[in-house]
Enzyme design. Structure first.
Site, PDB file in Angstrom:
ATOM      1  CG  ASP A  16      -2.123   0.864   1.091  1.00 43.58           C
ATOM      2  OD1 ASP A  16      -2.305   1.473   0.033  1.00 43.58           O
ATOM      3  OD2 ASP A  16      -2.882   0.958   2.071  1.00 43.58           O
ATOM      4  CG  ASN A  64      -7.264  -2.619  -6.532  1.00 44.26           C
ATOM      5  OD1 ASN A  64      -6.372  -3.429  -6.336  1.00 44.26           O
ATOM      6  ND2 ASN A  64      -7.535  -1.654  -5.653  1.00 44.26           N
TER       7      ASN A  64
HETATM    8  C1  FPP Z   1      -1.908   0.204  -3.339  1.00 38.42           C
HETATM    9  O1  FPP Z   1      -1.394   1.509  -3.422  1.00 38.42           O
HETATM   10  C2  FPP Z   1      -1.372  -0.616  -4.391  1.00 38.42           C
HETATM   11  C3  FPP Z   1      -2.085  -1.185  -5.398  1.00 38.42           C
HETATM   12  C4  FPP Z   1      -3.532  -1.037  -5.539  1.00 38.42           C
HETATM   13  C5  FPP Z   1      -1.449  -1.987  -6.422  1.00 38.42           C
HETATM   14  C6  FPP Z   1      -0.286  -2.801  -5.949  1.00 38.42           C
HETATM   15  C7  FPP Z   1       0.561  -3.071  -7.104  1.00 38.42           C
HETATM   16  C8  FPP Z   1       1.920  -3.020  -7.131  1.00 38.42           C
HETATM   17  C9  FPP Z   1       2.787  -2.764  -5.981  1.00 38.42           C
HETATM   18  C10 FPP Z   1       2.684  -3.223  -8.358  1.00 38.42           C
HETATM   19  C11 FPP Z   1       2.732  -4.631  -8.756  1.00 38.42           C
HETATM   20  C12 FPP Z   1       1.458  -4.813  -9.433  1.00 38.42           C
HETATM   21  C13 FPP Z   1       1.164  -5.770 -10.222  1.00 38.42           C
HETATM   22  C14 FPP Z   1      -0.181  -5.763 -10.833  1.00 38.42           C
HETATM   23  C15 FPP Z   1       2.116  -6.847 -10.494  1.00 38.42           C
HETATM   24  P1  FPP Z   1      -2.414   2.683  -3.672  1.00 38.42           P
HETATM   25  O2  FPP Z   1      -2.467   2.937  -5.138  1.00 38.42           O
HETATM   26  O3  FPP Z   1      -3.713   2.375  -3.027  1.00 38.42           O
HETATM   27  O4  FPP Z   1      -1.677   3.867  -2.948  1.00 38.42           O
HETATM   28  P2  FPP Z   1      -2.337   5.049  -2.135  1.00 38.42           P
HETATM   29  O5  FPP Z   1      -3.137   4.447  -1.013  1.00 38.42           O
HETATM   30  O6  FPP Z   1      -1.142   5.813  -1.650  1.00 38.42           O
HETATM   31  O7  FPP Z   1      -3.161   5.825  -3.105  1.00 38.42           O
END
Ligand code: FPP
Length: 231
Positions: A16, A64
């Site tokens: 996250d 998502n």
């Molecule tokens: C959460 O951060 C992360 C995700 C929803 C995606 C996780 C994916 C990766 C780390 C990359 C690898 C991915 C794949 C598909 C192989 P957020 O976007 O919710 O961050 P925020 O809470 O700061 O907005």
């Protein structure tokens, strides 16, 4: 060195904070996901080299899909590129790839599904370590799916039959969950497998979570007394 500490057999990561990491740098959210994918790749080397057998990563949840279409498409293509790039390395390093989630969803294109299943097939007999990517994953759906699968096979519903019909297959229960970026929730991640997990939370954002952060989590885990409900 790590031989002195009690290691988890199965570590699961809730990755996250990619968006916030990008925002802090005035970059598009995708830059955070891209760096996050590099972090995932780097940690796998360390984990398997140090005797941890199984690592799970929450890459894309069923929730998502509600993100902007552009971000969803970029996460999809990141997943596909990551597989393409890493499967040769998994084969060389004898790492088994598992992808758990609803791959039958019509939202996953036929060609992506095929590529995922081929990657899984190519590595299925390896035993040096297992990387489980939770993709189009939701834990409640997983449990419902497992119960339906058991019924379909004429099995009675027991903990054993639920467990063996989960998307994650024969993976051991999770010993340690690591969630980055300060949130302290499971967010529908591996609910069945995390019944007795230790939970480690850090404010570190996922794109900044490196091997030194991982070592802190493993040392914290070593300090926990795990009793599984006993005394
Ligand atoms: C959460 O951060 C992360 C995700 C929803 C995606 C996780 C994916 C990766 C780390 C990359 C690898 C991915 C794949 C598909 C192989 P957020 O976007 O919710 O961050 P925020 O809470 O700061 O907005």
């Amino acid at each position: 060195s790590n031989d002195r500490i009690m290691l988890p057999e199965h570590v699961a990561f809730i990755m996250d904070g990619n968006g916030r990491w990008a925002k802090q740098r005035n970059k598009p959210r995708f830059a955070g996901h891209r760096k996050g994918a590099e972090v995932l790749e780097g940690l796998c080397n360390y984990l398997f080299d140090n005797g941890i057998k199984t690592a799970s990563f929450y890459a894309f949840s069923t929730e998502n899909w509600s993100r902007p279409q552009d971000e969803v498409e970029k996460l999809m293509s990141l997943m596909m590129r990551m597989l393409k790039k890493n499967v040769p390395r998994f084969i060389k390093d004898e790492i088994r790839l598992v992808v758990s989630g609803d791959l039958d969803s019509e939202r996953i294109s036929a060609s992506n599904k095929k590529a995922i299943l081929e990657a899984v097939e190519k590595t299925r007999f390896f035993t040096r370590g297992t990387i489980n990517i939770c993709f189009n994953y939701g834990a409640k759906s997983e449990i419902v799916h497992a119960a339906n699968a058991a019924v379909k096979k004429g099995q009675p519903i027991t903990e054993q039959t639920i467990a063996e019909n989960l998307w994650v297959g024969d993976l051991p229960d999770v010993d340690l969950v690591i969630r980055t970026s300060g949130e302290q929730r499971l967010s529908n991640f591996m609910l069945w497998q995390c019944a007795y997990s230790e939970m480690y939370f850090t404010d570190c954002l996922w794109p900044d979570f490196d091997v030194s952060e991982l070592k802190k989590a493993l040392e914290w885990f070593d300090g926990r007394k795990r009793r599984f409900g006993g005394v």
